[in-house]
Scaffold this motif. Structure first.
Motif, PDB file in Angstrom:
ATOM      1  N   CYS A 199     -37.752   4.344  64.407  1.00 26.54           N
ATOM      2  CA  CYS A 199     -38.611   4.015  63.261  1.00 26.54           C
ATOM      3  C   CYS A 199     -38.000   2.880  62.453  1.00 26.54           C
ATOM      4  CB  CYS A 199     -38.858   5.237  62.376  1.00 26.54           C
ATOM      5  SG  CYS A 199     -37.464   5.747  61.351  1.00 26.54           S
ATOM      6  N   CYS A 200     -38.839   2.252  61.662  1.00 29.42           N
ATOM      7  CA  CYS A 200     -38.424   1.173  60.775  1.00 29.42           C
ATOM      8  C   CYS A 200     -39.377   1.176  59.587  1.00 29.42           C
ATOM      9  CB  CYS A 200     -38.468  -0.182  61.490  1.00 29.42           C
ATOM     10  SG  CYS A 200     -38.064  -1.594  60.436  1.00 29.42           S
ATOM     11  N   VAL A 201     -38.834   1.347  58.399  1.00 25.75           N
ATOM     12  CA  VAL A 201     -39.644   1.313  57.179  1.00 25.75           C
ATOM     13  C   VAL A 201     -39.521  -0.080  56.584  1.00 25.75           C
ATOM     14  CG1 VAL A 201     -40.058   2.326  54.914  1.00 25.75           C
ATOM     15  CG2 VAL A 201     -39.271   3.781  56.799  1.00 25.75           C
ATOM     16  N   GLN A 202     -40.624  -0.787  56.542  1.00 24.31           N
ATOM     17  CA  GLN A 202     -40.632  -2.212  56.226  1.00 24.31           C
ATOM     18  C   GLN A 202     -41.425  -2.488  54.957  1.00 24.31           C
ATOM     19  OE1 GLN A 202     -39.005  -4.389  58.078  1.00 24.31           O
ATOM     20  NE2 GLN A 202     -39.865  -6.421  57.755  1.00 24.31           N
ATOM     21  N   HIS A 203     -40.886  -3.384  54.133  1.00 23.77           N
ATOM     22  CA  HIS A 203     -41.649  -3.879  52.999  1.00 23.77           C
ATOM     23  C   HIS A 203     -42.471  -5.075  53.458  1.00 23.77           C
ATOM     24  CE1 HIS A 203     -42.278  -6.484  49.405  1.00 23.77           C
ATOM     25  NE2 HIS A 203     -42.595  -5.316  48.865  1.00 23.77           N
ATOM     26  N   ILE A 204     -43.765  -5.010  53.238  1.00 27.90           N
ATOM     27  CA  ILE A 204     -44.669  -6.090  53.640  1.00 27.90           C
ATOM     28  C   ILE A 204     -44.920  -6.981  52.421  1.00 27.90           C
ATOM     29  CG2 ILE A 204     -46.878  -6.656  54.702  1.00 27.90           C
ATOM     30  CD1 ILE A 204     -44.986  -4.952  56.435  1.00 27.90           C
ATOM     31  N   PRO A 205     -44.636  -8.276  52.493  1.00 27.37           N
ATOM     32  CA  PRO A 205     -44.762  -9.141  51.306  1.00 27.37           C
ATOM     33  C   PRO A 205     -46.213  -9.303  50.873  1.00 27.37           C
ATOM     34  CG  PRO A 205     -44.361 -10.463  53.266  1.00 27.37           C
ATOM     35  CD  PRO A 205     -44.196  -9.025  53.685  1.00 27.37           C
ATOM     36  N   ARG A 206     -46.379  -9.598  49.619  1.00 25.60           N
ATOM     37  CA  ARG A 206     -47.701  -9.888  49.067  1.00 25.60           C
ATOM     38  C   ARG A 206     -47.912 -11.402  49.008  1.00 25.60           C
ATOM     39  NH1 ARG A 206     -49.682  -5.322  46.263  1.00 25.60           N
ATOM     40  NH2 ARG A 206     -48.102  -3.680  46.043  1.00 25.60           N
ATOM     41  N   ARG A 207     -49.138 -11.813  49.109  1.00 21.77           N
ATOM     42  CA  ARG A 207     -49.452 -13.235  48.952  1.00 21.77           C
ATOM     43  C   ARG A 207     -49.433 -13.609  47.472  1.00 21.77           C
ATOM     44  NH1 ARG A 207     -55.087 -14.104  51.670  1.00 21.77           N
ATOM     45  NH2 ARG A 207     -55.419 -12.060  50.706  1.00 21.77           N
ATOM     46  N   SER A 208     -49.017 -14.797  47.198  1.00 14.97           N
ATOM     47  CA  SER A 208     -49.052 -15.265  45.812  1.00 14.97           C
ATOM     48  C   SER A 208     -50.504 -15.493  45.387  1.00 14.97           C
ATOM     49  CB  SER A 208     -48.259 -16.567  45.667  1.00 14.97           C
ATOM     50  OG  SER A 208     -48.904 -17.614  46.395  1.00 14.97           O
ATOM     51  N   LEU A 209     -50.708 -15.550  44.088  1.00 12.59           N
ATOM     52  CA  LEU A 209     -52.065 -15.762  43.578  1.00 12.59           C
ATOM     53  C   LEU A 209     -52.619 -17.090  44.063  1.00 12.59           C
ATOM     54  CD1 LEU A 209     -54.438 -14.939  41.814  1.00 12.59           C
ATOM     55  CD2 LEU A 209     -53.236 -15.946  39.841  1.00 12.59           C
ATOM     56  N   LEU A 210     -51.793 -18.137  44.058  1.00 13.46           N
ATOM     57  CA  LEU A 210     -52.252 -19.451  44.497  1.00 13.46           C
ATOM     58  C   LEU A 210     -52.633 -19.421  45.972  1.00 13.46           C
ATOM     59  CD1 LEU A 210     -52.699 -22.417  43.840  1.00 13.46           C
ATOM     60  CD2 LEU A 210     -50.291 -22.857  44.431  1.00 13.46           C
ATOM     61  N   THR A 211     -51.824 -18.760  46.801  1.00 15.81           N
ATOM     62  CA  THR A 211     -52.134 -18.671  48.231  1.00 15.81           C
ATOM     63  C   THR A 211     -53.411 -17.867  48.457  1.00 15.81           C
ATOM     64  OG1 THR A 211     -49.786 -18.805  48.790  1.00 15.81           O
ATOM     65  CG2 THR A 211     -51.270 -17.930  50.467  1.00 15.81           C
ATOM     66  N   THR A 212     -53.570 -16.811  47.707  1.00 13.10           N
ATOM     67  CA  THR A 212     -54.771 -15.982  47.847  1.00 13.10           C
ATOM     68  C   THR A 212     -56.023 -16.781  47.517  1.00 13.10           C
ATOM     69  OG1 THR A 212     -53.506 -13.997  47.265  1.00 13.10           O
ATOM     70  CG2 THR A 212     -55.905 -13.862  47.084  1.00 13.10           C
ATOM     71  N   LEU A 213     -55.972 -17.554  46.432  1.00 15.66           N
ATOM     72  CA  LEU A 213     -57.124 -18.364  46.049  1.00 15.66           C
ATOM     73  C   LEU A 213     -57.398 -19.458  47.071  1.00 15.66           C
ATOM     74  CD1 LEU A 213     -56.469 -18.718  42.214  1.00 15.66           C
ATOM     75  CD2 LEU A 213     -58.174 -17.263  43.340  1.00 15.66           C
ATOM     76  N   ARG A 214     -56.325 -20.050  47.605  1.00 20.28           N
ATOM     77  CA  ARG A 214     -56.498 -21.142  48.562  1.00 20.28           C
ATOM     78  C   ARG A 214     -57.095 -20.640  49.880  1.00 20.28           C
ATOM     79  NH1 ARG A 214     -51.716 -22.893  48.326  1.00 20.28           N
ATOM     80  NH2 ARG A 214     -50.887 -21.923  50.226  1.00 20.28           N
ATOM     81  N   GLN A 215     -56.813 -19.415  50.251  1.00 24.72           N
ATOM     82  CA  GLN A 215     -57.284 -18.882  51.522  1.00 24.72           C
ATOM     83  C   GLN A 215     -58.592 -18.099  51.394  1.00 24.72           C
ATOM     84  OE1 GLN A 215     -53.915 -16.576  52.801  1.00 24.72           O
ATOM     85  NE2 GLN A 215     -52.873 -18.339  53.730  1.00 24.72           N
TER      86      GLN A 215
END
Length: 300
Positions: A199-215
């Motif tokens: 097993c591996c417990v992983q933290h998944i990063p969040r997108r920045s607000l600017l990246t979210t808006l751009r995508q």
């Protein structure tokens, strides 16, 4: 008047040897060891000359699994279980990158290992050669950080006392093979050794607000997410393989990959790999045959 009165298959209340409102068999005088009624209340011939002898054996086998396992020369000894309750709390770091939460990974390993070890100890106390059909479960308790880890499986033993089915250290094997798969593996010369886990417990990063808006409104690959998921799955698989190698196995069958956030929220995910470590002896078992049967499912 009892709650069972008037129901189909239940005699009127107050019948011979029966308390008012009780279903048949309740509050009756038990038969003697030879199956004959001891107080005259049990109907004559209810047990006849075929009274149950010895302890009652429990299992989670289906009828087909039970018959196949017996045909392969084994018998069930009992349903074994183990559990371990842990408080597993996520400690966040300040950076928003992909990283493994090693303390939680260790806790998830330790909790499952404890549950499986208790289950194995129960099987060992029964004199079992191994455990078939192991299930690993996790349940969240009232406290949001408390998880109960459970392991269940049916202990089996070779009917002729053959010593070659246990692990090399002499302890019972564990596996998540069904009764049919266990018998087929034996027929092909394969021996189960251990239920192996990675097993591996992983933290998944969040997108920045600017990246979210751009995508927004675009079809694009989320590179950070792709890499985080791939790395975590690869780590779980490698650890499962290392567990199998340490047990002396040369193959793993029935591998399952699972992903679950449990109590940590959307951006902390456990990647779990589970399979049965096998030893291919290269010597098929000629002692029994497994005739295929046609099964027609009526499910719609």
């Amino acid at each position: 008047m009892g709650i069972f009165d008037g129901m189909p298959g239940f005699p009127p209340a107050g019948g011979p040897g029966q308390t008012t409102g009780s279903p048949p068999g309740w509050n009756q005088t038990p038969p003697t060891h030879d199956g004959t009624p001891s107080g005259g209340d049990a109907p004559a011939g209810a047990f006849g000359t075929h009274a149950p002898q010895g302890p009652v054996v429990t299992s989670d086998f289906s009828v087909r699994e039970l018959l196949v396992v017996e045909h392969a020369g084994f018998r069930a000894l009992g349903l074994c279980m183990g559990n371990s309750i842990w408080k597993v709390q996520a400690n966040f770091q300040l950076n928003n990158s992909a990283y493994e939460l090693t303390d939680i990974t260790g806790a998830m390993y330790g909790a499952r290992e404890k549950a499986v070890e208790i289950m194995r100890a129960e099987a060992e106390a029964l004199g079992a050669d191994g455990i078939v059909g192991t299930r690993l479960e996790i349940a969240q308790l009232a406290d949001s950080g408390m998880l109960e880890f459970r392991a269940f499986g049916t202990a089996i033993v070779h009917q002729d006392g053959h010593p070659g089915y246990r692990r090399p250290d002499g302890r019972p094997f564990t596996s998540d093979l069904s009764g049919q798969d266990f018998a087929l593996a034996l027929k092909a010369g394969r021996r189960p050794l251990d239920l192996v886990v990675g097993c591996c417990v992983q933290h998944i990063p969040r997108r920045s607000l600017l990246t979210t808006l751009r995508q927004t409104g675009q079809c694009v690959e989320l590179d950070l997410f792709t890499q985080a998921y791939y790395t975590a799955r690869e780590a779980a698989m490698e650890r499962m393989t290392a567990h199998a190698a340490a047990s002396g196995a040369n193959e793993i069958i029935g591998t399952r990959l699972q992903e679950e956030s449990h109590v940590w929220g959307d951006h902390i995910v456990e990647f779990l790999a589970v399979g049965t470590a096998m030893l291919d002896t290269g010597q098929p078992a000629p002692d029994f045959d497994l005739a295929p049967t046609l099964t027609l499912s009526l499910d719609i």
